[in-house]
Write a protein that holds these residues in place. Structure first.
Motif, PDB file in Angstrom:
ATOM      1  N   VAL A 546      35.306  48.533  36.423  1.00  9.63           N
ATOM      2  CA  VAL A 546      34.414  47.770  35.544  1.00  9.63           C
ATOM      3  C   VAL A 546      34.198  46.418  36.216  1.00  9.63           C
ATOM      4  O   VAL A 546      35.129  45.604  36.305  1.00  9.63           O
ATOM      5  CB  VAL A 546      35.016  47.579  34.144  1.00  9.63           C
ATOM      6  N   LEU A 547      32.984  46.203  36.714  1.00 17.01           N
ATOM      7  CA  LEU A 547      32.680  45.015  37.505  1.00 17.01           C
ATOM      8  C   LEU A 547      31.745  44.083  36.753  1.00 17.01           C
ATOM      9  O   LEU A 547      30.885  44.526  35.993  1.00 17.01           O
ATOM     10  CB  LEU A 547      32.037  45.401  38.840  1.00 17.01           C
ATOM     11  N   ASP A 548      31.916  42.803  36.997  1.00 13.81           N
ATOM     12  CA  ASP A 548      30.985  41.794  36.512  1.00 13.81           C
ATOM     13  C   ASP A 548      30.457  41.070  37.754  1.00 13.81           C
ATOM     14  O   ASP A 548      31.128  40.201  38.317  1.00 13.81           O
ATOM     15  CB  ASP A 548      31.695  40.821  35.571  1.00 13.81           C
ATOM     16  N   THR A 549      29.264  41.457  38.180  1.00 17.13           N
ATOM     17  CA  THR A 549      28.673  40.873  39.381  1.00 17.13           C
ATOM     18  C   THR A 549      27.631  39.813  39.056  1.00 17.13           C
ATOM     19  O   THR A 549      27.060  39.230  39.980  1.00 17.13           O
ATOM     20  CB  THR A 549      28.019  41.973  40.237  1.00 17.13           C
ATOM     21  N   ARG A 550      27.390  39.577  37.782  1.00 10.77           N
ATOM     22  CA  ARG A 550      26.373  38.593  37.387  1.00 10.77           C
ATOM     23  C   ARG A 550      27.018  37.217  37.273  1.00 10.77           C
ATOM     24  O   ARG A 550      27.137  36.637  36.198  1.00 10.77           O
ATOM     25  CB  ARG A 550      25.719  39.005  36.076  1.00 10.77           C
ATOM     26  N   GLN A 551      27.456  36.714  38.405  1.00 11.06           N
ATOM     27  CA  GLN A 551      28.117  35.427  38.456  1.00 11.06           C
ATOM     28  C   GLN A 551      27.190  34.392  39.089  1.00 11.06           C
ATOM     29  O   GLN A 551      26.294  34.728  39.866  1.00 11.06           O
ATOM     30  CB  GLN A 551      29.410  35.551  39.281  1.00 11.06           C
ATOM     31  N   ARG A 556      31.739  35.019  43.950  1.00 11.68           N
ATOM     32  CA  ARG A 556      32.598  35.282  42.786  1.00 11.68           C
ATOM     33  C   ARG A 556      32.240  36.636  42.196  1.00 11.68           C
ATOM     34  O   ARG A 556      31.069  36.963  42.012  1.00 11.68           O
ATOM     35  CB  ARG A 556      32.393  34.170  41.762  1.00 11.68           C
ATOM     36  N   ILE A 557      33.249  37.426  41.902  1.00 11.09           N
ATOM     37  CA  ILE A 557      33.017  38.740  41.318  1.00 11.09           C
ATOM     38  C   ILE A 557      34.129  39.020  40.314  1.00 11.09           C
ATOM     39  O   ILE A 557      35.286  38.615  40.506  1.00 11.09           O
ATOM     40  CB  ILE A 557      32.963  39.830  42.419  1.00 11.09           C
ATOM     41  N   GLY A 558      33.796  39.689  39.211  1.00 15.18           N
ATOM     42  CA  GLY A 558      34.770  39.983  38.175  1.00 15.18           C
ATOM     43  C   GLY A 558      35.108  41.463  38.142  1.00 15.18           C
ATOM     44  O   GLY A 558      34.253  42.319  38.383  1.00 15.18           O
ATOM     45  N   THR A 559      36.354  41.799  37.857  1.00  5.48           N
ATOM     46  CA  THR A 559      36.769  43.194  37.727  1.00  5.48           C
ATOM     47  C   THR A 559      37.853  43.280  36.653  1.00  5.48           C
ATOM     48  O   THR A 559      38.730  42.419  36.566  1.00  5.48           O
ATOM     49  CB  THR A 559      37.281  43.753  39.073  1.00  5.48           C
ATOM     50  N   VAL A 766      37.731  29.831  34.781  1.00  6.91           N
ATOM     51  CA  VAL A 766      38.592  30.570  33.858  1.00  6.91           C
ATOM     52  C   VAL A 766      39.036  31.888  34.493  1.00  6.91           C
ATOM     53  O   VAL A 766      38.217  32.665  34.987  1.00  6.91           O
ATOM     54  CB  VAL A 766      37.859  30.834  32.529  1.00  6.91           C
ATOM     55  N   ASN A 767      40.358  32.115  34.471  1.00  5.40           N
ATOM     56  CA  ASN A 767      40.966  33.356  34.976  1.00  5.40           C
ATOM     57  C   ASN A 767      40.534  33.669  36.410  1.00  5.40           C
ATOM     58  O   ASN A 767      40.336  34.826  36.766  1.00  5.40           O
ATOM     59  CB  ASN A 767      40.633  34.536  34.067  1.00  5.40           C
ATOM     60  N   SER A 768      40.398  32.644  37.236  1.00  2.87           N
ATOM     61  CA  SER A 768      40.002  32.831  38.634  1.00  2.87           C
ATOM     62  C   SER A 768      41.240  33.035  39.511  1.00  2.87           C
ATOM     63  O   SER A 768      42.283  32.413  39.294  1.00  2.87           O
ATOM     64  CB  SER A 768      39.202  31.627  39.137  1.00  2.87           C
ATOM     65  N   HIS A 769      41.088  33.913  40.498  1.00  5.22           N
ATOM     66  CA  HIS A 769      42.191  34.242  41.396  1.00  5.22           C
ATOM     67  C   HIS A 769      41.657  34.474  42.802  1.00  5.22           C
ATOM     68  O   HIS A 769      40.492  34.820  42.991  1.00  5.22           O
ATOM     69  CB  HIS A 769      42.917  35.523  40.951  1.00  5.22           C
ATOM     70  N   THR A 770      42.531  34.305  43.767  1.00  4.18           N
ATOM     71  CA  THR A 770      42.238  34.813  45.115  1.00  4.18           C
ATOM     72  C   THR A 770      42.996  36.116  45.282  1.00  4.18           C
ATOM     73  O   THR A 770      44.085  36.302  44.721  1.00  4.18           O
ATOM     74  CB  THR A 770      42.666  33.826  46.211  1.00  4.18           C
ATOM     75  N   LEU A 771      42.403  37.017  46.049  1.00  2.00           N
ATOM     76  CA  LEU A 771      43.038  38.303  46.327  1.00  2.00           C
ATOM     77  C   LEU A 771      44.013  38.133  47.484  1.00  2.00           C
ATOM     78  O   LEU A 771      43.615  37.766  48.592  1.00  2.00           O
ATOM     79  CB  LEU A 771      41.985  39.348  46.668  1.00  2.00           C
ATOM     80  N   THR A 802      43.719  44.539  28.368  1.00  2.00           N
ATOM     81  CA  THR A 802      42.828  44.405  29.512  1.00  2.00           C
ATOM     82  C   THR A 802      42.082  43.073  29.436  1.00  2.00           C
ATOM     83  O   THR A 802      41.848  42.531  28.345  1.00  2.00           O
ATOM     84  CB  THR A 802      41.814  45.552  29.563  1.00  2.00           C
ATOM     85  N   GLU A 803      41.726  42.565  30.599  1.00  2.00           N
ATOM     86  CA  GLU A 803      40.976  41.322  30.686  1.00  2.00           C
ATOM     87  C   GLU A 803      40.183  41.333  31.980  1.00  2.00           C
ATOM     88  O   GLU A 803      40.383  42.171  32.853  1.00  2.00           O
ATOM     89  CB  GLU A 803      41.920  40.117  30.633  1.00  2.00           C
ATOM     90  N   MET A 804      39.262  40.397  32.115  1.00  2.00           N
ATOM     91  CA  MET A 804      38.432  40.299  33.303  1.00  2.00           C
ATOM     92  C   MET A 804      39.053  39.274  34.253  1.00  2.00           C
ATOM     93  O   MET A 804      39.314  38.134  33.876  1.00  2.00           O
ATOM     94  CB  MET A 804      37.002  39.893  32.934  1.00  2.00           C
ATOM     95  N   PHE A 805      39.305  39.736  35.487  1.00  2.00           N
ATOM     96  CA  PHE A 805      39.832  38.859  36.523  1.00  2.00           C
ATOM     97  C   PHE A 805      38.688  38.506  37.474  1.00  2.00           C
ATOM     98  O   PHE A 805      37.987  39.397  37.976  1.00  2.00           O
ATOM     99  CB  PHE A 805      40.967  39.543  37.293  1.00  2.00           C
ATOM    100  N   TYR A 806      38.524  37.223  37.725  1.00  2.03           N
ATOM    101  CA  TYR A 806      37.436  36.773  38.597  1.00  2.03           C
ATOM    102  C   TYR A 806      38.011  36.415  39.972  1.00  2.03           C
ATOM    103  O   TYR A 806      38.898  35.555  40.081  1.00  2.03           O
ATOM    104  CB  TYR A 806      36.710  35.588  37.967  1.00  2.03           C
ATOM    105  N   LEU A 807      37.520  37.105  40.987  1.00  7.54           N
ATOM    106  CA  LEU A 807      38.009  36.913  42.352  1.00  7.54           C
ATOM    107  C   LEU A 807      37.083  35.960  43.092  1.00  7.54           C
ATOM    108  O   LEU A 807      35.854  36.092  43.024  1.00  7.54           O
ATOM    109  CB  LEU A 807      38.069  38.248  43.084  1.00  7.54           C
ATOM    110  N   VAL A 808      37.674  35.000  43.787  1.00  4.60           N
ATOM    111  CA  VAL A 808      36.892  33.997  44.518  1.00  4.60           C
ATOM    112  C   VAL A 808      37.405  33.897  45.962  1.00  4.60           C
ATOM    113  O   VAL A 808      38.447  34.419  46.307  1.00  4.60           O
ATOM    114  CB  VAL A 808      36.975  32.608  43.851  1.00  4.60           C
TER     115      VAL A 808
END
Length: 808
Positions: A546-551, A556-559, A766-771, A802-808
């Motif tokens: 489940v992706l959120d690409t409308r950033q 930045r991309i959400g999964t 909010v809820n931003s992370h690096t991989l 579950t929650e949305m994690f945003y990767l930067v």
């Protein structure tokens, strides 16, 4: 009268290409006469295609006449290839990119790029041009042309003067004539094999094998033929030569235990590209092309290319044949833009998060180099930094003998090809054979600098390949390698493309977009195996990404997923110095620290109901054990325990695995002593069985196979090297990238085959992370985190939301 332009526009909508027809010539040096014509791929035209390395701009090559009215020039490698390809009595039509595509027309190059796969696939024959011969290269070519065994009678051969050169180098040290000295006889056998093996490996180390673009060209070809100089050989001939090389290696000094060669110097790594291409060729030919784009880009990321963007573009035809999506960055896009855009497209359209498993830490890490960049395989090249007729010692009680000895730093042995040409040197240097050149003083000497020194210890002939400090290996535009002394120690020609990563400014890449131009010396092996249809792990269960690409930012991309746990303690990373797996864990402090950490920490969630869940979790973690029915049998614990090698240490004894002799020790042995040492090595099998009986008598009859122990040994090595063992707050044991830290979060993402480590970035949103990278956590690799089999979650709360994690 107006002149007709060299290139007429191509109609790309009609799949139109250009073909080059070469007029015949019997004289190799005769001018090249050729002409261009247009053809449509849909009409199935008849032509051959050339696969070769362009090379770098050098001296101006000879002109090529097109219809005798349009002279134009090519880089020297293309010119040499065309001369070798043309027939003596009839025309030959070929497709060669340097001529058939107008290289000065950027739009035409972009429109012809999508046709590349089809061009090579429809060609009657794809000729791989390796370049011109070196002096001893015919020995390697002969071996690749042979369908039977190898013969080592090159000093009696009538096929050319190059055989006499090899014979002289062997004869100078008395290896051919001296049949009474047992040690010399062993060296004669090994070095004689090295003569041919060295030329085979030099052919496998040529630049064609290292380039990104040639992979697609070779994989899709209906027929492949390789050409070196004026000689050709079949693709399968390379495989036969490699098999013979491995067979000889196994009988000429290699120490092999439990099915693994233990001498790094004896490993044959040049065949990796050949094996990969062969596997992919078979899949393509059978119309079973389900190769992952990620497998292609990850496996071949060690290859070179002039433009790092080609690490994406070079595989587009193969990618689009397997997956219904297209990657078309603009012509002016930067490398970072291409990598970022392709990563987003793959994530959005592949229905998989496997791209995230390709993340490797590369910033500030030493780049990986290929073995061939620092090794000289040809006996002729090795003789430049050796005295081939030196007096050497095999030990304090052994008689002195003739052999090869490394020259002091800065000295070079120089052959006299034509004594008259050396008149510029001082009087007395016009004799036969060779002289010695001191690069530090710029003076020539008739006598070896070793003559007046005590005899050095003999080294194994295999170690003669290693270039001394100050020596560099280079390739010219015609594919030929040579070694030379460079006081600065720097190669003049450009190195691998991935060595120039900083210069192309990829620091702007977000953490989730892999840097395909940066293969490092600390890259762990992927947890995923893309070559198998059914995955080893399914941490995300039956979910889909489940992706959120409308950033607001493309970086930045959400999964969506669940926060499972957090690293509480982590051991030191293990970076083994050798590519060879250790026989046991004995004397490896990093791995001992892992065991201490894992067994001293509480394990709150028993994974399988055993009496000692911590030990069970540890040995399965070291194997990165598979999920479900693929999991290792419980009886394998004794094999891992045997590898831990702790029983003797607890009793104050050393390792059960006896010390293996190194190559230099074997180099001082005669035939009988060498045989005894080899036989002694085989006793490791019985030592293993004896130790296994003490550990677990009930399983010994099942697990006494040395082959199985070797599999366990290699599997632990592949899973653990360049990783670090950690324990989470909830007591779970896992393996993460070597750069993981305390506080990194274990997150299970929907559709992910493995868990991932994410590092919080509170200032990035909010809820931003690096991989950080992929991770193995025993107990959640089969979907447990998302299926309700969770126990107490991170922070002590029941269940995981579950929650949305945003990767930067």
């Amino acid at each position: 009268m107006a002149s007709v332009p060299l290139y007429r526009p191509l109609n790309s909508l009609e799949l139109e290409i250009r073909l080059l027809t070469i007029e015949p010539a019997r004289d190799h040096q005769a001018p090249i006469i050729c002409h261009l014509s247009h053809a449509r791929l849909s009409d199935n035209p008849t032509y051959d295609a050339l696969s070769y390395v362009w090379g770098t701009p050098g001296e101006a090559p000879p002109p090529i006449a097109q219809n005798a009215t349009h002279p134009f020039t090519l880089q020297e490698n293309a010119s040499a290839a065309i001369r070798r390809l043309r027939h003596g009595k009839k025309q030959r039509t070929i497709w060669i990119d340097a001529v058939c595509i107008n290289q000065s027309d950027a739009i035409e190059k972009d429109t012809q790029l999508p046709f590349m796969r089809q061009i090579y696939e429809q060609a009657n024959l794809v000729v791989i041009w390796l370049g011109e011969m070196t002096e001893l290269a015919p020995l390697g070519v002969d071996d690749m042309q042979s369908r039977v065994g190898r013969e080592y009678k090159f000093w009696n051969s009538t096929s050319g003067a190059f055989n006499q050169v090899a014979a002289e180098l062997l004869g100078a040290s008395g290896l051919i004539k001296n049949g009474t000295n047992s040690v010399a006889a062993m060296h004669a056998a090994i070095l004689t094999n090295e003569v041919v093996l060295g030329e085979v490996r030099e052919i496998l180390a040529r630049k064609w094998w290292t380039r990104v673009w040639i992979m697609q060209e070779a994989i899709v070809a209906r027929r492949l033929k390789l050409m070196c100089g004026d000689q050709t050989f079949e693709w399968d001939g390379v495989g036969r030569a490699i098999d013979r090389m491995k067979g000889v290696t196994g009988s000429r000094g290699a120490i092999e235990v439990f099915g693994t060669i233990m001498n790094p110097e004896m490993l044959i790594e040049e065949d990796r590209t050949y094996q990969l291409i062969s596997r992919f060729r078979e899949m393509w030919a059978r119309k079973r092309w389900n190769v992952s784009v990620l497998e292609l880009m990850y496996e071949f990321r060690r290859l070179d290319c002039t433009n790092p963007r080609d690490r994406i573009f070079g595989f587009l035809g193969l990618v689009e044949a397997a997956v219904n999506y297209r990657i078309r960055p603009g012509a002016g896009a930067s490398t970072a833009d291409v990598y970022l855009q392709s990563a987003r497209i793959i994530l959005e359209r592949s229905g998989s998060l496997d791209l995230l498993n390709c993340k490797r830490e590369w910033k500030g890490v030493e780049r990986a180099t290929r073995p061939g960049d620092s090794l000289a395989y040809s006996i002729l090249e090795k003789s430049k930094f050796h005295d081939v007729g030196a007096t050497v010692s095999d030990g304090p009680d052994a008689p002195l003998r003739k052999g090869w000895a490394r020259l002091p730093p800065g000295w070079e042995r120089v052959r006299r090809v034509n004594p008259k040409s050396w008149s510029r040197f001082k009087e007395g240097l016009a004799g036969k054979g060779c002289y010695y050149w001191d690069h530090s003083t710029g003076t020539a000497h008739e006598e070896s600098p070793l003559t007046r020194l005590p005899p050095p210890m003999a080294h194994h002939p295999v170690k003669q390949r290693i270039l001394p400090p100050g020596w560099v290996k280079e390739w010219d535009n015609l594919g030929r390698s040579q070694v030379r002394y460079n006081m600065s120690g720097q190669q003049q020609q450009q190195g691998p493309a991935h060595a120039k990563t900083k210069s192309i400014n990829l620091n702007s890449l977000p953490s989730w977009a892999p840097n395909w131009a940066a293969m490092t010396a600390r890259d762990p092996e992927p947890l995923l195996d893309w070559s198998i249809e059914k995955p080893r792990y399914w941490a995300g269960g039956n979910t889909i990404p489940v992706l959120d690409t409308r950033q607001p930012s493309p970086r930045r991309i959400g999964t969506e997923g669940v926060l499972f746990d957090e690293i509480a303690q982590i051991g030191p990373p293990w970076h083994p110095p050798s590519p060879v797996p250790p026989v046991t864990r004995h004397d490896i402090p990093e791995l001992q620290a892992w065991v201490d950490l894992a067994l001293s920490s509480p394990y709150q969630v028993p994974p399988d109901g055993t009496g000692n869940p911590r030990k069970s979790a540890l040995w399965r973690t070291l194997l990165t054990d598979y999920s479900g029915h693929l999991a290792a049998p419980a009886s394998d614990w004794s094999m891992v325990e045997l590898w831990h090698d702790t029983r003797n240490a607890e009793m104050g004894k050393g390792s059960w695995a006896r010390q293996l002799p190194d190559l230099d020790t074997l180099a001082t042995m005669g035939i009988m002593d060498h045989s005894k040492a080899t036989v002694s090595i085989t006793f490791l099998d019985s030592d293993m069985f004896t130790e296994l009986l003490e550990l677990d008598f009930s399983n010994a009859h099942v697990l006494s196979s040395a082959k199985h122990y070797g599999e366990i040994m290699r599997r632990i090595f592949g899973a653990c090297r360049h990783r670090a063992l950690f324990v989470t707050r909830g007591g779970y044991i896992g393996l993460g990238p070597w750069n993981a830290r305390v506080g990194d979060r274990v997150v299970v993402l929907k559709g992910g085959k493995t868990p991932f480590l994410l590092r919080p970035m509170p200032f990035a949103g909010v809820n931003s992370h690096t991989l950080v990278g992929e991770t193995y956590v025993y107990g959640i690799m089969g979907g447990e985190a998302l299926s309700g089999i969770r126990g107490t979650g991170f922070g002590g709360e029941e269940g995981l939301a579950t929650e949305m994690f945003y990767l930067v």
